[in-house]
Design an enzyme around this catalytic site. Structure first.
Site, PDB file in Angstrom:
ATOM      1  N   GLU A   1     -21.163 -13.580  39.988  1.00 28.58           N
ATOM      2  CA  GLU A   1     -21.194 -13.099  38.828  1.00 28.58           C
ATOM      3  C   GLU A   1     -23.412 -14.265  38.383  1.00 28.58           C
ATOM      4  O   GLU A   1     -23.147 -14.712  38.444  1.00 28.58           O
ATOM      5  CB  GLU A   1     -20.243 -13.841  37.587  1.00 28.58           C
TER       6      GLU A   1
ATOM      7  N   GLU B   1     -13.864 -18.120  39.890  1.00 27.25           N
ATOM      8  CA  GLU B   1     -14.325 -19.788  40.164  1.00 27.25           C
ATOM      9  C   GLU B   1     -13.442 -20.848  40.142  1.00 27.25           C
ATOM     10  O   GLU B   1     -12.858 -21.392  39.056  1.00 27.25           O
ATOM     11  CB  GLU B   1     -14.950 -19.408  38.443  1.00 27.25           C
TER      12      GLU B   1
END
Length: 531
Positions: A340, A198
């Site tokens: 995810e 991320e």
């Protein structure tokens, strides 16, 4: 534990878990499950992931986190469910891939794993985080699962917008990746590296300090950093896939809505979820067919993005996914593996979101790959597939995911092919093998089976080859855990290059689908010796 949004607001971790009951039955899958996770190392072809034989593979996996936290190892090892039991359940439910988040702290010499129930998991006591990871990889490989390693955090303290910090340099990041690539070289259970979790914006425009995409600043351009790390890894292990996440805002900075300057405002998405510039500025790797883009996607339990309250929700969502990352798949640029995605499903909108997202990924082996967040029930803003006892299952979530799961098959670790001495072919004496057959599934016009052959001789068979016969009219559809071919009524399963030797006492399970009436293999032989 994770998951601030593109707008930079860290969310408080809440211990939540949805109600559910334990699922004990094995997953029932159709013929699409025959692909399993393929044979040998994986590579890409257009928007597909394929195995060493060119067979299309879809990764339908799950995240099991903890190695990125202060425990430095998998969470739930404190529970009454042994670590092998948890992996057994994941595989039985249909998760064929395990994504393992870690922090660089867990890789340091002298790192200590904690939070382990030594009565339930006595075999893990005293092991380092990497030694525990070794055991999980070996066992997962024996079940036919694949493993993706995810550099989740530089330290256990938390995530970072850039791939380096003041205490963890880019050189440390890359060198640790090279160490892992070397550690698992030759083990095709481990298929690749999710380079950094991320990357995201920091600061406000025009003085952005976070991860950008295509801005050209070597200190902030995530696309350039991904190339540097990816190519360094491929220099050590050219067979790995390189998973590259997106950013949140391509500029690397958050929009400043108070400066009255719309030129500094841009379209931002989830942390790691914005790959809108990857088409214009692609990641360039030194080894062809190794790049997989890996966006993240979440629902309102993580952050209530504006699109969830749009008047046309949920019809608006496919266009949003197209814009951020779906175009890469639809235009055949590269495969997508959603690293995810998840939700507590507490908001009714989230259930609709999950149903529509899974439909968007497509069905069967040609659909987009994914690893659901998460197995862990202690994920504060999503909960898990496992409930608080780490044994029972959230049946609501599982029911939505189930039609898209392709169960693991074959296996290259415990219970699968075992290694032996290298050298020329060695045939066991006559009668030195046994075989068992299990019909896994059947449908109109076809069936799926597994043939297990054990070398009961005193010497390794290297390379091994299994043959059997089928009645006229039965034809091979696909095979795995070996190179499976058919000539007339004779089928041959030749050893894969990564596991050529079948040790004395070792066994191999060859999986296949076939067309025609369900039939057991006849006249089974190991290197010409009848079993």
């Amino acid at each position: 534990m994770f998951r601030p949004t593109a707008l930079g607001g860290a969310l408080t971790a809440l211990a939540t878990a949805a109600a559910g009951v334990f699922i004990a039955a094995a997953v029932s899958t159709g013929p699409a499950a025959a692909a399993g996770t393929g044979t040998g190392y994986l590579h890409t072809s257009g928007n597909q992931i394929v195995d060493s034989a060119g067979t299309t593979v879809r990764l339908t996996g799950i995240n099991w986190f903890g190695m990125e936290t202060d425990n430095k190892t998998f969470h739930g090892l404190w529970s009454s469910n042994p670590w092998r039991g948890q992996l057994d359940t994941m595989a039985r439910l249909g998760y064929n891939t395990l994504r393992v988040p870690y922090s660089n702290d867990a890789l340091k010499p002298g790192a200590t794993a904690s939070g382990i129930n030594d009565f339930v998991n006595p075999d893990l006591v005293g092991l380092s985080p990497l030694q525990i990871l070794d055991k999980v990889i070996d066992y997962a490989g024996g079940k036919g699962m694949r493993v993706i390693l995810d550099r989740h955090r530089p330290t256990s303290a938390g995530q970072s917008p850039l791939w380096y910090t003041s205490t963890v340099s880019e050189a440390t990041w890359i060198n640790d990746w090279k160490m892992l690539a070397q550690r698992y070289a030759g083990n095709p259970t481990v298929i690749g590296a999710d380079l950094h979790n991320e990357p995201h914006a920091e600061g406000t425009n025009p003085t952005a300090t976070g991860a950008c995409w295509g801005c050209g600043d070597p200190a902030r351009d995530w696309r350039l950093a991904a190339e540097r790390a990816g190519n360094a890894i491929l220099g050590v292990q050219p067979n790995w896939l390189i998973f590259v996440e997106g950013v949140s805002c391509p500029s690397g900075g958050l929009s400043n809505v108070w400066d009255n300057d719309p030129s500094n405002d841009e379209d931002c998405g989830w942390w790691g979820g914005n790959l809108s510039k990857a088409g214009e500025f692609p990641v360039r790797l030194s080894v062809a067919n190794r790049l997989v883009y890996s966006p993240h996607e979440y629902a309102t339990s993580v952050y209530r993005q504006s699109w969830f309250d749009a008047p046309d929700y949920p019809a608006n969502m496919p266009a949003i996914w197209d814009r951020y990352w779906g175009y890469l798949y639809k235009q055949n640029i590269a495969p997508i593996m959603m690293g995810e995605f998840g939700s507590t499903l507490a908001d009714p909108k989230d259930r609709v979101w999950l149903e529509r997202l899974m439909a968007y990924t497509g069905t069967g082996v040609t659909g987009m790959s994914f690893t659901y967040w998460s197995w862990n029930p202690n994920s504060g803003d999503t909960g898990g597939i496992a409930l608080d006892d780490w044994t029972s299952i959230n049946t609501t979530k599982q029911a939505i995911l189930q039609p898209y799961l392709i169960a693991p098959t074959g296996g290259t670790g415990p219970g699968g092919p075992t290694g032996g001495p290298t050298g020329g072919p060695t045939n066991p004496p006559t009668g030195a093998c046994t075989s068992t057959y299990r019909q896994v599934n059947a449908w109109q016009g076809g069936f799926q089976g597994e043939l297990t052959v054990r070398n009961t001789g005193t010497a390794a068979v290297n390379p091994w080859s299994v043959t059997w016969s089928w009645p006229s009219g039965v034809t091979l559809g696909s095979g795995w855990n070996a190179t499976v071919t058919q000539s007339g009524t004779t089928v041959t399963a030749a050893a894969p290059s990564h596991a050529p030797s079948l040790a004395a006492g070792g066994s191999v399970t060859v999986g296949f689908t076939a067309n025609g009436a369900a039939s057991s293999p006849g006249t089974v032989k190991l290197n010409g010796t009848g079993c």
